[in-house]
Write a protein that holds these residues in place. Structure first.
Motif, PDB file in Angstrom:
ATOM      1  N   GLY A   5      -6.079 -10.463   8.473  1.00  0.00           N
ATOM      2  CA  GLY A   5      -5.630  -9.509   9.607  1.00  0.00           C
ATOM      3  C   GLY A   5      -4.559 -10.385  10.267  1.00  0.00           C
ATOM      4  O   GLY A   5      -4.026 -11.031   9.567  1.00  0.00           O
ATOM      5  N   VAL A  25       1.466  -8.082  10.681  1.00  0.00           N
ATOM      6  CA  VAL A  25       0.044  -7.315  10.902  1.00  0.00           C
ATOM      7  C   VAL A  25       0.176  -6.574   9.319  1.00  0.00           C
ATOM      8  O   VAL A  25       1.308  -6.248   8.894  1.00  0.00           O
ATOM      9  N   THR A  53      -1.321  -0.968   7.427  1.00  0.00           N
ATOM     10  CA  THR A  53      -2.258   0.126   7.823  1.00  0.00           C
ATOM     11  C   THR A  53      -2.559  -0.360   9.389  1.00  0.00           C
ATOM     12  O   THR A  53      -2.735   0.793  10.173  1.00  0.00           O
ATOM     13  N   GLU A  54      -2.773  -1.391   9.783  1.00  0.00           N
ATOM     14  CA  GLU A  54      -2.747  -1.501  11.260  1.00  0.00           C
ATOM     15  C   GLU A  54      -1.520  -1.157  12.037  1.00  0.00           C
ATOM     16  O   GLU A  54      -1.671  -0.734  13.216  1.00  0.00           O
ATOM     17  N   ARG A  98      -1.833   2.444  12.382  1.00  0.00           N
ATOM     18  CA  ARG A  98      -2.664   3.134  13.358  1.00  0.00           C
ATOM     19  C   ARG A  98      -2.245   2.608  14.911  1.00  0.00           C
ATOM     20  O   ARG A  98      -2.443   3.688  15.626  1.00  0.00           O
TER      21      ARG A  98
END
Length: 85
Positions: A24, A39, A42-43, A46
């Motif tokens: 992460g 990051v 995908t984070e 989002r």
């Protein structure tokens, strides 16, 4: 979230990136102070999807902004300032 001094993040970028993808977000520090966060994409996507439009985007939009709810103006008046003699 693991913290990396900027010189370690630069020298071991491959490991830095792998840790980000496996564990992460990873913090980068400069002179002991938080400077940035790496990051996974995908984070990031989002977070971008959750974010509303920025003030700049709202001001530059072509859509009519007449639907804004403005508070009613109070009865306060400007005070009169008399010149001192």
């Amino acid at each position: 979230m693991q913290s990396w001094p900027v010189q370690d993040a630069k020298a071991r970028f491959s490991e830095f990136l792998d840790r980000c993808l496996d564990q992460g977000p990873q913090m980068v520090t400069r002179r002991g102070l938080p400077a940035a966060v790496l990051v996974p994409v995908t984070e990031w996507q989002r977070l971008q999807a959750q974010a509303g439009p920025s003030l700049k985007q709202l001001l530059l939009t072509d859509e009519v902004r007449g639907e804004l709810i403005l508070p009613t103006r109070g009865r306060a008046r400007r005070r009169v300032i008399h010149a001192q003699e």
